[in-house]
Design a protein around this motif. Sequence first.
Motif, PDB file in Angstrom:
ATOM      1  N   ARG A   1       0.855  -1.192   0.000  1.00 33.16           N
ATOM      2  CA  ARG A   1       0.000   0.000   0.000  1.00 33.16           C
ATOM      3  C   ARG A   1       0.892   1.244   0.000  1.00 33.16           C
ATOM      4  O   ARG A   1       1.741   1.422   0.872  1.00 33.16           O
ATOM      5  N   CYS A   2       0.692   2.091  -0.997  1.00 33.05           N
ATOM      6  CA  CYS A   2       1.502   3.300  -1.135  1.00 33.05           C
ATOM      7  C   CYS A   2       0.763   4.488  -0.540  1.00 33.05           C
ATOM      8  O   CYS A   2      -0.377   4.776  -0.928  1.00 33.05           O
ATOM      9  N   ARG A   3       1.420   5.181   0.347  1.00 32.19           N
ATOM     10  CA  ARG A   3       0.858   6.399   0.951  1.00 32.19           C
ATOM     11  C   ARG A   3       1.669   7.580   0.402  1.00 32.19           C
ATOM     12  O   ARG A   3       2.763   7.863   0.885  1.00 32.19           O
ATOM     13  N   HIS A   4       1.130   8.245  -0.621  1.00 29.94           N
ATOM     14  CA  HIS A   4       1.844   9.338  -1.274  1.00 29.94           C
ATOM     15  C   HIS A   4       1.657  10.652  -0.509  1.00 29.94           C
ATOM     16  O   HIS A   4       0.685  10.838   0.219  1.00 29.94           O
ATOM     17  N   GLU A   5       2.629  11.535  -0.700  1.00 29.12           N
ATOM     18  CA  GLU A   5       2.624  12.862  -0.061  1.00 29.12           C
ATOM     19  C   GLU A   5       2.480  12.749   1.454  1.00 29.12           C
ATOM     20  O   GLU A   5       1.771  13.536   2.081  1.00 29.12           O
ATOM     21  N   GLU A   6       3.154  11.792   2.014  1.00 31.09           N
ATOM     22  CA  GLU A   6       3.196  11.615   3.466  1.00 31.09           C
ATOM     23  C   GLU A   6       4.635  11.751   3.932  1.00 31.09           C
ATOM     24  O   GLU A   6       5.581  11.413   3.202  1.00 31.09           O
ATOM     25  N   HIS A   7       4.810  12.234   5.165  1.00 31.12           N
ATOM     26  CA  HIS A   7       6.150  12.436   5.702  1.00 31.12           C
ATOM     27  C   HIS A   7       6.272  11.776   7.068  1.00 31.12           C
ATOM     28  O   HIS A   7       5.371  11.868   7.909  1.00 31.12           O
ATOM     29  N   PHE A   8       7.382  11.122   7.269  1.00 35.55           N
ATOM     30  CA  PHE A   8       7.683  10.442   8.521  1.00 35.55           C
ATOM     31  C   PHE A   8       7.964  11.478   9.623  1.00 35.55           C
ATOM     32  O   PHE A   8       8.691  12.443   9.413  1.00 35.55           O
ATOM     33  N   SER A   9       7.394  11.266  10.775  1.00 34.94           N
ATOM     34  CA  SER A   9       7.622  12.156  11.913  1.00 34.94           C
ATOM     35  C   SER A   9       8.576  11.515  12.913  1.00 34.94           C
ATOM     36  O   SER A   9       9.688  11.987  13.126  1.00 34.94           O
ATOM     37  N   HIS A  10       8.152  10.414  13.513  1.00 33.56           N
ATOM     38  CA  HIS A  10       9.003   9.702  14.462  1.00 33.56           C
ATOM     39  C   HIS A  10       8.495   8.283  14.616  1.00 33.56           C
ATOM     40  O   HIS A  10       7.405   7.939  14.145  1.00 33.56           O
ATOM     41  N   ILE A  11       9.307   7.439  15.264  1.00 29.79           N
ATOM     42  CA  ILE A  11       8.905   6.051  15.500  1.00 29.79           C
ATOM     43  C   ILE A  11       8.915   5.754  16.993  1.00 29.79           C
ATOM     44  O   ILE A  11       9.565   6.444  17.791  1.00 29.79           O
ATOM     45  N   GLU A  12       8.162   4.727  17.328  1.00 24.77           N
ATOM     46  CA  GLU A  12       8.073   4.252  18.713  1.00 24.77           C
ATOM     47  C   GLU A  12       8.382   2.759  18.684  1.00 24.77           C
ATOM     48  O   GLU A  12       7.629   1.968  18.109  1.00 24.77           O
ATOM     49  N   ALA A  13       9.535   2.384  19.220  1.00 22.87           N
ATOM     50  CA  ALA A  13       9.985   0.994  19.144  1.00 22.87           C
ATOM     51  C   ALA A  13       9.526   0.188  20.346  1.00 22.87           C
ATOM     52  O   ALA A  13       9.597   0.655  21.494  1.00 22.87           O
ATOM     53  N   HIS A  14       9.038  -1.018  20.086  1.00 19.95           N
ATOM     54  CA  HIS A  14       8.636  -1.962  21.122  1.00 19.95           C
ATOM     55  C   HIS A  14       9.378  -3.278  20.894  1.00 19.95           C
ATOM     56  O   HIS A  14      10.042  -3.466  19.882  1.00 19.95           O
ATOM     57  N   ASP A  15       9.265  -4.190  21.843  1.00 15.34           N
ATOM     58  CA  ASP A  15       9.997  -5.455  21.736  1.00 15.34           C
ATOM     59  C   ASP A  15       9.593  -6.255  20.503  1.00 15.34           C
ATOM     60  O   ASP A  15      10.426  -6.919  19.882  1.00 15.34           O
TER      61      ASP A  15
END
Length: 273
Positions: free
Chosen positions: A41-55
């Motif tokens: 699934r392609c999400r165009h015109e979107e920008h990454f903000s931050h990630i939240e890592a879990h185990d």
Amino acid sequence: SIFGGLGCKVELINPAKSLLSFLDAEISEALGYHLRNMSVRCRHEEHFSHIEAHDDHVITYLDSGKKIKSDIFLWANGRTGNTDKLNIGAVGLVANKRGQLEVDEHYRTSVPNIYAAGDVIGYPALASAAYDQGREASNAIFNKDAFHTLGEFPTGIYTIPEISTIGMNERELSEQKIPYEVGKAYFRNIARAQITGDEVGMLKLIFHFDTLEILGIHCFGDQASEILHIGQAIMNQKGGGNTLRYFLNTTFNYPTMAEAYKVAALDGINRVF
């Protein structure tokens, strides 16, 4: 597309308006269609903000407020020149923010006795181009009479299905107001593709409406990078040799994928008046 081909569900975050926006629009749209069939699934015109890592998972937050939960997060940020540990400043060279060096038409850097070629000089950052750039840089140093400026080069994108292209696309020709027409051959109509089962794909020839000069070739499907080389050879012909009529007047082996050129040429010439 590789992850999709392996059966993974993929969320592709794309800052641009379309996939590989430098491609011919029709080829880009075809890639998006087939990616969707592979659960990408392609999400165009979107920008990454931050990630939240879990185990056991990762949550990706986008600037638009959306969030995506996944097993793996893969960040693809392109390539940089491998110059950061070379101490190039000691010889007077300065790299740009991607670690790349600026060169002239002979691959000479700002320091006259230092040359550079390949990914370190940026575009096109292709192995095929780097090979020839290195050879021509050597010619510029040792055998100036043998030096020649590299012309137009093909692009191969090894997605599933494969993409390859050379020359101009429809958008560029329209912007320059160059009259053109298009001929297409769909792989599903080519006997060799029917035999091998690789029926997904298309060969697209763009040619000048009046002179029939081939202006661009765009291919999508299995072995696209190989198929493109046939058209590339004709585009490089001088003295009027670059013409759609070559494909109209040449008999190709049957069944072969090269036959797609004949089919596309016939489709195109039928649109000329």
